[in-house]
Design an enzyme around this catalytic site. Structure first.
Site, short mmCIF file in Angstrom:
data_model
loop_
_atom_site.label_atom_id
_atom_site.label_comp_id
_atom_site.label_asym_id
_atom_site.label_seq_id
_atom_site.Cartn_x
_atom_site.Cartn_y
_atom_site.Cartn_z
N SER A 138 7.82 -0.69 7.41
CA SER A 138 7.71 -0.20 6.03
C SER A 138 7.91 1.14 6.14
O SER A 138 7.38 2.06 6.63
CB SER A 138 6.11 -0.55 5.71
OG SER A 138 6.15 0.06 4.27
N GLY A 172 6.61 -4.71 4.05
CA GLY A 172 5.72 -3.78 3.56
C GLY A 172 6.19 -3.26 2.08
O GLY A 172 6.84 -4.04 1.41
N SER A 173 5.91 -2.05 2.01
CA SER A 173 5.82 -1.61 0.50
C SER A 173 7.37 -1.52 -0.15
O SER A 173 8.13 -1.24 0.54
CB SER A 173 5.43 -0.31 0.44
OG SER A 173 5.60 0.25 -0.81
N CYS A 174 7.33 -1.99 -1.48
CA CYS A 174 8.48 -1.84 -2.27
C CYS A 174 9.24 -0.25 -2.43
O CYS A 174 10.22 0.01 -2.68
CB CYS A 174 8.35 -2.42 -3.42
SG CYS A 174 7.86 -4.21 -3.73
N THR A 175 8.06 0.64 -2.12
CA THR A 175 8.65 2.16 -2.19
C THR A 175 9.59 2.71 -0.97
O THR A 175 9.89 3.78 -1.19
CB THR A 175 7.15 3.02 -2.15
OG1 THR A 175 6.26 2.42 -3.21
CG2 THR A 175 7.38 4.31 -2.61
#
Length: 558
Positions: free
Chosen positions: A22, A58-61
């Site tokens: 991520s 993990g994160s979409c960011t």
């Protein structure tokens, strides 16, 4: 033959990562160095390298982090995947399309991927991937496979303005990469890109707002990076507070609702089973698919806005029936007399055991997890798996009949959970900070914490902070729970979450943090630079009062 997802030329050393990563919480956006303490590449720099990984997780960011790296000159020279990948691909796509910072993205067949991973360096041209003894023709994407409506084509051709055209171009490129043949109407969106992960997030949002972007469907917003109303009085430096607030305001200007929560499923009128939505934020996506039975791909930051601007998303992945099937079974040998710490640990472990596919968890049929337990399970699962959902036999709405033919079987039990607990616990028994609310605490969790404290005051040397959405803050203020928590010395902070909190709201002198969140136990060390410990709600409550965390395995894991 290799698939050219995002075209650009590049050359450099090959860095093959053994597992996905991520970029949000796993990469320092200022330097390109891996900061995920749980990743085997921790400490290595990705800058200027041809970075290979099976897929991201993990994160979409992560798309915003990659965009920032591209803008500040610390990005990988190229990204090469073995499997489908959206989050980093979208960041690379917009780096070239909007900011003239091209970054190649390729997808290789497994055999070619393994060959390249063993080579020291490579070169990507407009037509080929070349390395010592390896030459692969690059096959570019073609959007011809997409069956677009007349309204889609009007946006794509620019008949509805530049911003709609840019949004539809991006959607079509991503849809083609995903193998979609058409687009689908979605009823609502949730924006993740409003976290001030880097200046790139603000540059993107302001550019879209300046182009006159306006959402076409109801759109909520993720937690932001400051308490929107109170950051100045909290001592947040204007050099950070101003751009963080400007980022949030840019999305509000574009018509998004200032919900400022990473748990949109806790808002009034959550999505219904079978409803096609477009959510970003990894825990929210996993919860929506898993617990609510709604349908959303794990959309990367920036694509969430493009979909909100058009009301259309690629018809791919878990919008469809077949991709929602479980291709792995995880048989759980459930320890007796477990507490609520089971669920985040189990989610993290399930993600580790199923990093690239949807699993079915069996062995939990006799349990009765609460919505908060399932929230913790889904959030932790999203940190270690790229899959957008999981099934839990006897509990989640689509588990019955979810198993795909030929699914493999893994087993997990007490020893595996004990290993997770040990991996989650580092640092001194003396804790300086108790972190609740990753994802945002619910109304019931706030009430449970107040009941566990039962009027007792926190230890003088131990801060206790709960992060919540404004909707929950209003509810606990109305029923007296907020007063009870504040009487015990608990600080309740709206709008921000632990994955976006910063000093001085995060106490600068705190060195060891205790949390009941599997998500923050995973991301916390890299994001905060502190030692992080983990325990149940009761463990955290008692530590808040006495200032020390338990250091022995929970009795149910012994």
């Amino acid at each position: 033959m290799a698939h050219l997802i995002v075209p650009a030329e590049a050359a450099g050393p090959v860095l093959a990562l053994p597992e996905g990563l991520s970029f949000w919480g796993g990469i320092d956006p200022a330097t390109g160095t891996v900061i995920d303490a749980h990743h085997p590449a921790c400490g290595q720099s990705l800058a200027g390298k041809l970075v290979m990984m099976p897929t991201s997780r993990g994160s979409c960011t992560g798309s915003g982090v990659l965009l920032e790296l591209a803008l500040n000159g610390h990005a990988p020279a190229a990204l090469i995947f073995r499997e489908a990948e959206d989050i980093l691909t979208l960041g690379a796509l917009l780096a070239g399309r909007m900011f003239d910072r091209p970054l190649a993205v390729l997808r290789l067949e497994p055999d070619d991927y393994e060959v390249l991973a063993a080579l020291p360096d490579a070169r990507i041209t407009a037509t080929h991937l070349e390395a010592d003894g390896l030459s692969l023709t690059l096959e570019p994407l073609s959007a011809d496979q997409l069956d677009l409506s007349e309204a889609d084509r009007a946006m794509l051709d620019g008949r509805e303005g530049d911003v709609a055209q840019l949004a539809m171009q991006t959607i079509c490129t991503m849809g083609t990469s995903q193998g979609a043949t058409s687009l689908i109407d979605v009823t609502r969106a949730h924006i993740d890109g409003c976290i001030y992960a880097s200046p790139a997030n603000l540059r993107f949002a302001q550019k879209m707002a300046d182009m006159g972007a306006q959402v076409r469907i109801p759109t909520t917003m993720n937690a932001i990076s400051v308490d929107h109303v109170n950051w100045r009085s909290q001592g947040v430096p204007p050099i950070f507070g101003n751009p963080a607030q400007q980022l949030a305001d840019a999305y509000v200007q574009m018509g998004a609702r200032p919900s400022f929560t990473c748990a949109p499923y806790l808002l009034m009128d959550p999505p219904k089973k079978g409803e096609a939505i477009a959510w970003a934020e990894s825990n929210a996506v996993v919860y929506a698919n898993t617990v609510l039975g709604a349908r959303t791909v794990k959309h990367p930051d920036f694509l969430d806005l493009c979909i909100a601007l058009t009301g259309r998303a690629p018809l791919s992945g878990v919008y469809l029936d077949a991709p929602r099937a479980a291709r792995r079974v995880i048989e759980i040998d459930l320890p007796d007399a477990h507490d609520d710490a089971l669920w985040p640990m189990l989610g993290w472990l399930a993600g580790r055991l199923s990093p690239d596919r949807i699993p079915l968890l069996r062995g939990l049929e006799g349990t009765t997890p609460s919505e908060d337990d399932l929230k913790a399970l889904c959030a932790a699962f999203g940190t270690t798996s790229a899959a957008p959902m999981l099934h839990v036999a006897g509990i989640t709405p689509e588990a019955d009949g979810a198993l795909a033919p030929g699914a493999d079987i893994f087993r997990a039990g007490r020893a595996d959970l004990a290993e997770v607990w040990q991996g989650f616990n580092a640092g001194s028994a003396k804790v300086d900070l108790i972190a609740f609310g990753s994802p945002h605490f619910s109304h019931t969790e706030c009430r449970a914490l107040a009941a566990a404290l039962d009027g007792r005051r926190r230890h003088d040397g131990t801060h206790v902070i709960v992060t919540v959405g404004q909707n929950v803050l209003d509810a606990i203020r109305a029923d007296g729970t907020l007063t009870a928590l504040e009487t015990s010395g608990v600080q309740v902070v709206p709008d921000i979450c632990w994955c976006s909190i910063s000093e001085p709201v995060f106490p600068p002198k705190a060195r060891t943090v205790l949390t009941n969140s599997g998500k923050y136990a995973h991301y916390g060390p890299g994001l905060s630079g502190r030692k992080v410990r983990f325990g149940s709600l009761q463990d955290c409550t008692e530590a808040a009062v006495i200032g020390k965390a338990p250091t022995n395995l929970p009795i149910w894991l012994v």
